[in-house]
Write an enzyme that holds these catalytic residues in place. Structure first.
Site, mmCIF file in Angstrom:
data_model
loop_
_atom_site.group_PDB
_atom_site.id
_atom_site.type_symbol
_atom_site.label_atom_id
_atom_site.label_comp_id
_atom_site.label_asym_id
_atom_site.label_seq_id
_atom_site.Cartn_x
_atom_site.Cartn_y
_atom_site.Cartn_z
ATOM 1 N N GLY A 31 37.889 39.639 37.182
ATOM 2 C CA GLY A 31 36.644 39.514 36.435
ATOM 3 C C GLY A 31 35.430 39.564 37.343
ATOM 4 C CG HIS A 37 35.662 45.228 39.346
ATOM 5 N ND1 HIS A 37 34.679 44.314 39.641
ATOM 6 C CD2 HIS A 37 36.789 44.770 39.942
ATOM 7 C CE1 HIS A 37 35.190 43.343 40.371
ATOM 8 N NE2 HIS A 37 36.477 43.600 40.577
ATOM 9 C CE LYS A 149 35.336 44.122 47.860
ATOM 10 N NZ LYS A 149 36.067 42.915 48.336
#
Length: 279
Positions: A31, A37, A149
């Site tokens: 989240g 994302h 990442k």
């Protein structure tokens, strides 16, 4: 977008999709979504018929309880962003849905669990593999999308997939950066204005090594990069290392190929990581 919070309901949804012959892409997240994302969601939409995103703040991968408690959880904003970006199914379980009381996980990560992130966050990858295995079992995706990442995490999960012969194809997606170079991360929102300005040093150090790779020895590159962190009391460098892209063994010869430089640093109380492929 369909939102489900139990494995039983998810199984029904996945079964219906499979009955139609549709391929499934999974984007596992904790989240606090950002454009990094959402770039994974975009990749999934391009490569798979159906995109499933999971949001689950996994307690077993946090070695620091305060870090777990402080992890951002803007769920309403996350849902809106997923709806706007074409997510088909959001799987959002509670901890009790994913873990039974007294449950254990005996998978051994191997060498990757003792270097870099494994050294500074003991047990972290055991928790990562535990929850990702559960998500793969619940969603049964054809493809799963991970950001560069967290490159070491990608290698760990890739090893787990091979070890268990899981029928899922992992897709590594490029790092998405802010205009000044800072890698997008859910933790960035915890930086105050001064910390945020300072945090760009991680990117600058990586870029310095890449741009000057053939000008200095490894020791000189390491020293000069570390000096960039020494000038600001907000920064507490944990590591910056040049490693083999596939094993993350530290490299000290210019003749080596397929290299990556990785960095981890506290900016104030916020721990950030980043990397850059050199080859």
């Amino acid at each position: 977008m369909k939102i489900v919070d139990t494995k039983a309901e998810l199984a029904v949804v996945i079964g219906q999709l499979r009955a139609k012959g549709l391929s499934i892409g999974l984007v596992p997240t904790m989240g606090a979504l950002h454009n990094g994302h959402l770039s994974l969601v975009k990749q999934s939409r391009q490569k798979a018929d159906v995109t499933v995103v999971s949001i689950f703040v996994n307690p077993t991968q946090f070695d620091n309880k305060e870090d777990l408690q402080n992890y951002p959880r803007p769920i309403d904003q996350d849902i809106l962003q997923l709806e706007q970006n074409g997510c088909d199914v959001l799987f959002m379980p509670e901890v009790a849905e994913m873990y039974e009381t007294g449950e254990s996980w005996d998978y051994e990560v191997g060498d990757l669990d003792s270097k870099l992130e494994g050294e500074f966050r003991p047990g972290h990858y055991k928790g990562v593999t535990q929850i990702v295995y559960k998500l793969f079992d619940a969603v049964k995706p054809d493809m799963a999308f991970f950001g560069q990442k967290d490159y070491q995490q990608y290698l760990v999960i890739n090893k787990m997939v091979r070890d268990f012969s899981l029928p899922v194809n992992l897709v590594l997606c490029n790092i998405v950066r802010e205009p000044d170079g800072l890698a997008m991360s859910s933790r960035n929102v915890r930086l105050n204005a001064e910390e945020r300005k300072t945090s760009v040093v991680l990117y600058e150090a990586l870029l310095f090594i890449k741009q000057h790779f053939y000008e200095y020895t490894f020791a000189e590159l390491q020293h000069k990069a570390e000096q960039l962190f020494d000038t600001n009391p907000l920064l507490q460098l944990e590591y910056i290392k040049i490693c083999d892209l596939n094993t993350l063994e530290e490299i000290n010869t210019k003749e080596a190929k397929n290299l990556i430089v990785l960095v981890a640093c506290y900016v104030g109380n916020v721990r950030l990581i980043d990397n850059m492929i050199l080859s």
